[in-house]
Design a protein around this motif. Structure first.
Motif, short mmCIF file in Angstrom:
data_model
loop_
_atom_site.label_atom_id
_atom_site.label_comp_id
_atom_site.label_asym_id
_atom_site.label_seq_id
_atom_site.Cartn_x
_atom_site.Cartn_y
_atom_site.Cartn_z
N PRO A 36 0.82 -1.22 0.00
CA PRO A 36 0.00 0.00 0.00
C PRO A 36 0.85 1.27 0.00
O PRO A 36 0.59 2.19 -0.78
N ILE A 37 1.87 1.31 0.83
CA ILE A 37 2.68 2.53 0.91
C ILE A 37 3.42 2.76 -0.40
O ILE A 37 3.43 3.86 -0.95
N MET A 38 4.02 1.66 -0.93
CA MET A 38 4.79 1.79 -2.15
C MET A 38 3.91 2.29 -3.30
O MET A 38 4.24 3.27 -3.98
N THR A 39 2.76 1.64 -3.49
CA THR A 39 1.91 2.03 -4.62
C THR A 39 1.30 3.40 -4.38
O THR A 39 1.13 4.18 -5.31
N GLY A 40 0.99 3.68 -3.12
CA GLY A 40 0.45 4.99 -2.81
C GLY A 40 1.44 6.08 -3.16
O GLY A 40 1.06 7.12 -3.75
N PHE A 41 2.70 5.82 -2.87
CA PHE A 41 3.75 6.79 -3.18
C PHE A 41 3.84 7.00 -4.69
O PHE A 41 3.92 8.13 -5.17
N LEU A 42 3.81 5.88 -5.45
CA LEU A 42 3.89 5.97 -6.91
C LEU A 42 2.70 6.76 -7.46
O LEU A 42 2.86 7.60 -8.34
N SER A 43 1.49 6.50 -6.94
CA SER A 43 0.33 7.22 -7.49
C SER A 43 0.41 8.70 -7.15
O SER A 43 0.01 9.54 -7.95
N LEU A 44 0.96 8.99 -5.98
CA LEU A 44 1.13 10.40 -5.61
C LEU A 44 2.05 11.10 -6.61
O LEU A 44 1.74 12.19 -7.11
N LEU A 45 3.17 10.42 -6.93
CA LEU A 45 4.10 10.98 -7.90
C LEU A 45 3.42 11.15 -9.25
O LEU A 45 3.60 12.16 -9.94
N ALA A 46 2.59 10.15 -9.63
CA ALA A 46 1.90 10.21 -10.92
C ALA A 46 0.98 11.42 -10.97
O ALA A 46 0.90 12.12 -11.98
N ILE A 47 0.29 11.68 -9.85
CA ILE A 47 -0.62 12.84 -9.81
C ILE A 47 0.18 14.13 -9.99
O ILE A 47 -0.18 15.00 -10.79
N MET A 84 -2.74 7.26 -17.35
CA MET A 84 -1.90 6.37 -16.56
C MET A 84 -2.12 6.58 -15.07
O MET A 84 -2.10 5.63 -14.28
N THR A 85 -2.35 7.83 -14.68
CA THR A 85 -2.59 8.11 -13.27
C THR A 85 -3.89 7.46 -12.81
O THR A 85 -3.96 6.90 -11.71
N VAL A 86 -4.91 7.51 -13.68
CA VAL A 86 -6.18 6.88 -13.32
C VAL A 86 -5.98 5.38 -13.12
O VAL A 86 -6.45 4.79 -12.14
N ILE A 87 -5.23 4.76 -14.06
CA ILE A 87 -4.95 3.32 -13.91
C ILE A 87 -4.22 3.07 -12.59
O ILE A 87 -4.58 2.19 -11.81
N THR A 88 -3.18 3.88 -12.35
CA THR A 88 -2.40 3.71 -11.12
C THR A 88 -3.29 3.83 -9.89
O THR A 88 -3.25 3.00 -8.98
N ALA A 93 -6.03 1.76 -5.24
CA ALA A 93 -7.21 1.67 -4.37
C ALA A 93 -7.54 0.21 -4.10
O ALA A 93 -7.85 -0.18 -2.97
N TRP A 94 -7.45 -0.60 -5.15
CA TRP A 94 -7.71 -2.03 -5.00
C TRP A 94 -6.75 -2.65 -3.96
O TRP A 94 -7.16 -3.40 -3.08
N ILE A 95 -5.47 -2.27 -4.10
CA ILE A 95 -4.47 -2.81 -3.18
C ILE A 95 -4.75 -2.37 -1.74
O ILE A 95 -4.67 -3.16 -0.80
N TRP A 96 -5.15 -1.11 -1.57
CA TRP A 96 -5.45 -0.62 -0.23
C TRP A 96 -6.63 -1.39 0.37
O TRP A 96 -6.62 -1.75 1.54
N LYS A 97 -7.64 -1.63 -0.49
CA LYS A 97 -8.83 -2.34 -0.01
C LYS A 97 -8.42 -3.75 0.45
O LYS A 97 -8.79 -4.20 1.54
N LYS A 98 -7.60 -4.41 -0.39
CA LYS A 98 -7.16 -5.76 -0.05
C LYS A 98 -6.35 -5.75 1.24
O LYS A 98 -6.47 -6.65 2.07
N ALA A 99 -5.52 -4.72 1.38
CA ALA A 99 -4.68 -4.64 2.57
C ALA A 99 -5.55 -4.50 3.81
O ALA A 99 -5.31 -5.15 4.83
N VAL A 110 1.00 -4.98 -8.58
CA VAL A 110 2.11 -4.04 -8.40
C VAL A 110 2.82 -3.83 -9.74
O VAL A 110 3.18 -2.70 -10.09
N VAL A 111 2.99 -4.93 -10.52
CA VAL A 111 3.67 -4.81 -11.81
C VAL A 111 2.92 -3.85 -12.72
O VAL A 111 3.52 -2.99 -13.37
N ILE A 112 1.56 -3.96 -12.75
CA ILE A 112 0.76 -3.07 -13.61
C ILE A 112 0.97 -1.61 -13.18
O ILE A 112 1.17 -0.72 -14.00
N ILE A 113 0.95 -1.39 -11.87
CA ILE A 113 1.12 -0.02 -11.38
C ILE A 113 2.49 0.52 -11.77
O ILE A 113 2.62 1.66 -12.23
#
Lengths: 435, 417
Positions: A36-47, A84-88, A93-99, A110-113
């Motif tokens: 969650p933290i890793m992907t969250g960080f990446l999406s933040l950068l994407a935004i 790409m940001t929307v995809i990310t 969000a999916w990963i956070w929900k699962k977490a 994670v690979v897709i993100i």
């Protein structure tokens, strides 16, 4: 069960924890925050990149295939970034929900993100740039750059799986590069030069094995000192031997071979199957090691020596003999990787030509969790980053290439700190046997 | 008081004449000879004479001896006393040069040594040095402060820079158990790229050329301590004081005790109530601070500018310095001076005899390998002794048993048949 038990022990130790927890969390295992933290960080950068994106970005496919020409793709970089940001964001969000549901998180999410992030990054970087970004050059150059990293990482895995820490990868690469061009010119045959590279690696490995296995010196000390020794020795010979007999340092270059059918596939062909013999050797070595480590008697025994040498010894495996063999084999593989700097790149030998690649290889091995395939993936990522960095220098980019070149190192630090993938070294690496 | 003094002198004698020192001296001499052999065999004249070695072997030995001798004489002339100098100061200049070059090696060596004593491996001295250099250099050329104060502020900046860079692996090791070897190696490269980025910015370069920062103001530089004829600067005194402080902290303070306890046996230390995570973190901060301080030697002492090569390979040489100095402050000072001498002699060798300075690095590496081999011999002997003692004990105990019980005696006899 054990992790639960440990967690409860930990909370006992730290009386502050239970108070700050909400009631709904009671009784559930703690959330695993890594992905969650890793992907969250990446999406933040994407935004951030979407907000700051400007102009158009163009991607070219020169040399993708000889059959037809693919036109240059041109996108508005802000739109591409936004997609790409929307995809990310969606996958994050999916990963956070699962977490939150404490469900296991699949690696492909994670690979897709990461892939979406890379596309977003490229379009952000190229936004407003009048030049066309060469996709094929990025991929094939990235693969070339990763040859020493992959082979170095294989050497590391070979040594560390049997319990010998190999910090001397850097020295082995450098020695391989040096002896490769020396032999190639002295013997007048590039193929003999290609044989010289692993020999240099093996010679260094002999010292490494002697000191770590027999003389029981600290593995890291030996590695560091061997790197110093080889750097000093090659520099010395460079400014004596290569100055006196400059013909010994004439650039030679391995031919590029095209694999018949595979080489004609668009994009994949020119990237993967129109390369020098070193790349094909690299494929073979990685596959052989991945199979060898986990599906053969040799691999089981090697790993046993690294994980529990006493147990291995008890069932009749000669621990130190096996360590010797694997360290020598690792030296040969890393030395071969060193041939990249002289024979494959077609350049003359220069001082410190390996320039820290041995340490990136070490990083790739760690990031790949001591597995050949994992190390391959990490090394390819690092090679791609390096190539991107050098392309950025020529194309011009909003962020300095130095920061891009830092990426492999920072990812590795995050990895060993446990933020990106859990890494666990072989249990008894760095310990001499008998203890 | 007197008893402690006598024990100190005894310790000193043991340290100087002990088997360790002897093996180190042998290692140094042997590696110098190996270095000389490498140089001699790569010499063109020597190679030429080998082609007709069997016709006129004397030529070969003459050429070989010549190179061999020039290796040692130029090393001596460059590192200790210039025998060809006409004035006294010129004759002594090499010695001061040795001391000057030893400053960063001593300080960075202390950094590695402190970490070693806590059972940590600080390969990151190089990176900590670079960050320290960036901090000190920045303060040095962008601040305007009075003489003295400016220097102190720049030194403190270097210490802070190094401490931050050492603190990162420290906190990662202490909190999540990240291997400090890997983290420090990676941070070295991050520091290299960070510096090379800074050397392209207006902030650092000013109006000069890219890749070289502005000059550190005179108010921030280390003053020369024995006059203008030599480069020996206040940094040498700083290094000696730092060595004394490290000694005091390691041997006399509670923290030093905890540090050594954590290094000797982390589990025992934890059981004894020592907060090892705190010790690990503070040790790395301390080690980083020392490496940062080492950066003041080139930045405030000798070169006064930042370049990509400002830290040379001090951070890596420091590992050999600490190993050779057995991670003791006095040992680090002495081995730092030795490697400073090799560096000073090496550059003279290159200028006077045309021998590439890189041979010094080779010699250093061989010294450490030989010391490691000597260590093994010591270990092997100790093991043999222990083995013999165990065998003796076994024999004596079994003989006791045979004397005491006839039944067992018979049993043993039966077995021996």
């Amino acid at each position: 069960m054990t992790s639960l038990h440990l967690a409860s022990l930990k909370t006992h130790k730290n009386p502050k924890k239970p108070i700050s927890r909400s009631l709904s969390d009671a009784g559930l295992p703690p959330i695993k925050w890594r992905e969650p933290i890793m992907t969250g960080f990446l999406s933040l950068l994407a935004i951030v990149m979407t907000i700051t994106a400007r102009g158009k970005s163009q991607f070219g496919f020169n040399n993708a295939t000889s059959w037809f020409s693919i036109p240059t793709w041109s996108f508005s970089s802000i739109i591409l970034c936004a997609i790409m940001t929307v995809i990310t964001l969606a996958f994050t969000a999916w990963i956070w929900k699962k977490a939150y549901q404490r469900l296991p998180i699949k690696g492909w999410l994670v690979v897709i993100i990461v892939l979406a992030f890379i596309v977003c990054f490229l379009s952000w970087v190229m936004g407003g740039n009048t030049r066309v970004f060469p996709i094929i050059r990025l991929l094939s150059g990235g693969l070339s750059f990763s040859i020493p990293l992959v082979l170095g990482a294989m050497s590391g895995a070979l040594c560390e799986r049997t319990g010998v820490i190999n910090i001397a990868i850097e020295g082995q690469l450098l020695g391989g590069a040096f002896l490769a061009i020396l032999v190639a010119n002295a013997a007048g045959s590039i193929w003999l030069g290609l044989l010289g590279a692993p020999i240099a690696g093996v010679l260094i490995a002999v010292l490494l094995a002697l000191f770590t296995i027999n003389l029981r010196t600290d593995h890291i000390i030996v590695g560091v000192v061997l790197n110093m020794l080889i750097l000093g020795l090659t520099n010395f010979l460079y400014s004596t031997l290569f100055v006196q007999k400059s013909y010994l340092n004439t650039p030679v270059s391995l031919p590029k071979w095209k694999i018949p059918v595979l080489g004609d596939i668009p994009i994949i062909g020119p990237v993967f199957f129109h390369q020098s013999i070193l790349v094909y050797l690299m494929y073979i070595i990685v596959i052989a090691l991945q199979f060898g480590f986990f599906h053969t008697r040799w691999g089981l025994r090697s790993r046993a020596c690294g994980e529990h040498p006493l147990a291995a010894d008890t069932v009749g495996i000669k621990v130190n003999y096996r360590r010797w063999m694997n360290v020598l084999l690792g030296g040969a593989v890393a030395g071969l990787g060193g041939a990249f700097f002289t024979l494959d790149s077609g350049l003359a030998f220069i001082e410190n030509t390996s320039a820290g690649n041995g340490f990136i290889a070490l990083a790739a091995m760690i990031l790949g969790a001591w597995n050949p395939l994992g190390a391959l993936a990490a090394a390819l990522l690092f090679g791609l980053t390096t190539q991107l960095g050098s392309l950025m220098m020529t194309l011009g980019s909003p962020i300095p290439s130095e920061y891009l070149l830092m990426v492999p190192y920072i990812i590795t630090i995050l990895a060993v700190a446990g933020f990106v993938g859990a890494v666990r070294p072989p249990a008894m690496e760095g310990k001499p046997y008998p203890i | 008081m007197t008893s402690s003094q006598s024990s100190f002198s005894q310790k000193l004698r043991k340290a100087v004449l002990g088997i360790d020192t002897l093996s180190i001296v042998i290692a140094i001499v042997l590696s110098l000879f190996i270095g000389a052999f490498i140089v001699a065999f790569s010499d063109q004249n020597v190679q030429k004479t080998t082609t007709y070695f069997f016709a006129r072997p004397t030529d070969f030995f003459y050429a070989f001896g010549h190179v061999f001798a020039s290796f040692f004489t130029s090393l001596f002339n460059g590192a200790i006393i210039d025998t060809q100098a006409e004035t006294l100061t010129a004759a002594l200049r090499p010695l001061t040069e040795t001391l000057t070059l030893s400053v960063p090696l001593i300080l960075a060596g202390l950094s590695v040594a402190v970490a070693f004593r806590a059972g940590l491996f600080n390969i990151g001295a190089q990176g900590q040095l670079l960050i320290g250099a960036i901090f000190a250099g920045f303060v040095g050329f962008s601040f305007s402060l009075p003489y003295g104060i400016h220097m102190v502020v720049a030194i403190i900046a270097a210490i802070i820079g190094g401490a931050i860079w050492g603190g990162i692996p420290g906190i990662l090791k202490a909190r999540v158990g990240a291997n400090e070897v890997v983290v420090t190696i990676m941070l070295n490269f991050v520091a290299v790229y960070f510096l090379s980025r800074q050397l392209q910015t207006k902030l650092f370069v000013g109006n000069g050329q890219i890749g070289k920062s502005q000059h550190v103001h005179d108010s921030a530089t280390y003053p020369l301590i024995i006059g203008g004829w030599s480069r020996l600067h206040l940094g040498f005194i700083v290094a000696l004081i730092a060595a004394w402080i490290v000694w005091w902290i390691l041997e006399r303070s509670t923290f030093g005790f905890e540090l050594r306890a954590a290094g000797a046996n982390p589990n025992a230390a934890k059981t004894a109530g020592i907060n090892t995570t705190r010790v690990i973190f503070l040790t790395m901060v301390f080690a980083g601070a020392l490496a940062g301080l080492a950066a003041t030697a080139p930045v405030l002492g000798t070169s006064h500018v930042l370049t990509d090569g400002v830290a040379g390979t001090y951070g890596f040489d420091a590992i050999t310095v600490a190993l050779l100095g057995r991670s003791r402050p006095l040992g680090v000072v002495l081995s730092g001076i030795l490697f400073g001498a090799l560096a000073a002699g090496g550059s003279t060798m290159q200028a006077a005899a045309g021998i590439p300075v890189d041979i010094v690095q080779v010699t250093q590496a061989i010294i450490v390998l030989l010391v490691a081999a000597a260590e093994f011999i010591k270990y092997y002997r100790a093991k043999q002794l222990a083995h013999h003692a165990a065998v003796d004990r076994h024999q004596s105990s079994s003989s006791l048993e045979t004397a005491s019980s006839p039944a067992l005696n018979a049993h043993v006899k039966k077995e021996s048949k």
